[in-house]
Design an enzyme around this catalytic site. Structure first.
Site, PDB file in Angstrom:
ATOM      1  N   MET A  11       0.838  -1.193   0.000  1.00 20.01           N
ATOM      2  CA  MET A  11       0.000   0.000   0.000  1.00 20.01           C
ATOM      3  C   MET A  11       0.881   1.254   0.000  1.00 20.01           C
ATOM      4  SD  MET A  11      -3.245  -1.087   0.270  1.00 20.01           S
ATOM      5  CE  MET A  11      -4.179   0.288   0.915  1.00 20.01           C
ATOM      6  N   LYS A  15       1.374   2.531  -7.027  1.00 18.52           N
ATOM      7  CA  LYS A  15       0.965   1.620  -8.116  1.00 18.52           C
ATOM      8  C   LYS A  15      -0.014   2.299  -9.067  1.00 18.52           C
ATOM      9  CE  LYS A  15      -0.579  -1.400  -5.218  1.00 18.52           C
ATOM     10  NZ  LYS A  15      -0.227  -0.625  -4.013  1.00 18.52           N
ATOM     11  N   GLU A  87      -5.510  -2.510  -9.564  1.00 17.84           N
ATOM     12  CA  GLU A  87      -6.130  -3.354  -8.533  1.00 17.84           C
ATOM     13  C   GLU A  87      -6.349  -4.781  -9.054  1.00 17.84           C
ATOM     14  OE1 GLU A  87      -6.169  -2.304  -5.625  1.00 17.84           O
ATOM     15  OE2 GLU A  87      -6.259  -0.115  -5.736  1.00 17.84           O
ATOM     16  N   CYS A 181       7.302  -3.263   7.171  1.00 14.14           N
ATOM     17  CA  CYS A 181       8.195  -4.397   6.980  1.00 14.14           C
ATOM     18  C   CYS A 181       7.663  -5.551   7.831  1.00 14.14           C
ATOM     19  CB  CYS A 181       9.627  -4.038   7.373  1.00 14.14           C
ATOM     20  SG  CYS A 181       9.904  -3.833   9.142  1.00 14.14           S
TER      21      CYS A 181
END
Length: 201
Positions: A11, A15, A87, A181
């Site tokens: 997220m 993108k 998506e 992470c």
């Protein structure tokens, strides 16, 4: 030869912005783009694709039962130089196979942008199929608040804690998710930490 591309990231890794920039670059060269997204993504309106940095475009929506190849053959064949999908994790495995078929049969490149895994670090069905059949797989990197590479899409509840159970699909952006992470993700669960979402005071 055309290829099937899978460009994935956590997220907030830009993108959608990259998908829209790619669309612009093709159109600037007088090439026809078919921009599509699954119907599961309704955050910015049913026929709008919008990035966090403000880029947006009109997009064609693909329901889960739709045959993407059949739509292409009926409405886009001969009128399309590239297909861009945002998506893509919400597409069905069958729809990924249909996109693969378009690449093979019509020599049209297909560029899929999306998440690899859900909030439980499990592959989405569409992403799994892309990992299996894409010609090119590329990670779009972003960072955790600690500075390490983010790989987990942590879902955060109303009290600021990491969610570990629930439906795979829960739409949200900075109001519900944060890229982390794996170490911070695991420690956040173990220590029951309160996680501050980006954009919150």
């Amino acid at each position: 030869m055309a290829k099937l591309y899978f460009k994935y990231g956590a997220m907030g890794s830009s993108k959608t912005a990259q998908a829209l920039i790619t669309k612009y670059n093709y159109e600037e060269n007088d090439l026809q783009v078919w921009l599509i997204k699954p119907s599961a993504d309704t955050r910015d309106g049913e026929q709008v694709l919008k990035s966090r940095i403000g880029l947006e475009a009109v997009v064609e929506v693909v329901p889960p039962a739709a045959d993407v190849c059949a739509i292409f053959e009926a409405t886009r064949k001969g009128k399309c130089d590239v297909i861009i999908v945002d998506e893509c994790q919400f597409l069905t495995e069958a729809q990924i196979d249909q996109l693969r078929s378009i690449v093979n049969v019509y020599n049209i490149p297909v560029m899929c942008f999306g998440l690899r895994t859900d909030f439980q670090t499990r592959l989405f069905p569409g992403s799994r199929r892309l990992m299996e059949v894409a010609d090119t797989i590329q990670e779009i990197k972003t960072i955790c608040d600690c500075g390490a590479k983010a790989t987990v899409n942590a879902r955060i509840d109303g009290t600021g804690h990491i969610v570990t159970e629930g439906a795979q699909v829960f739409l949200g952006g900075n109001d519900a998710y944060i890229a982390m992470c794996h170490r911070c993700y695991v420690n956040g669960i173990k220590e029951h930490k309160i996680i501050k979402l980006h954009g919150q005071n």
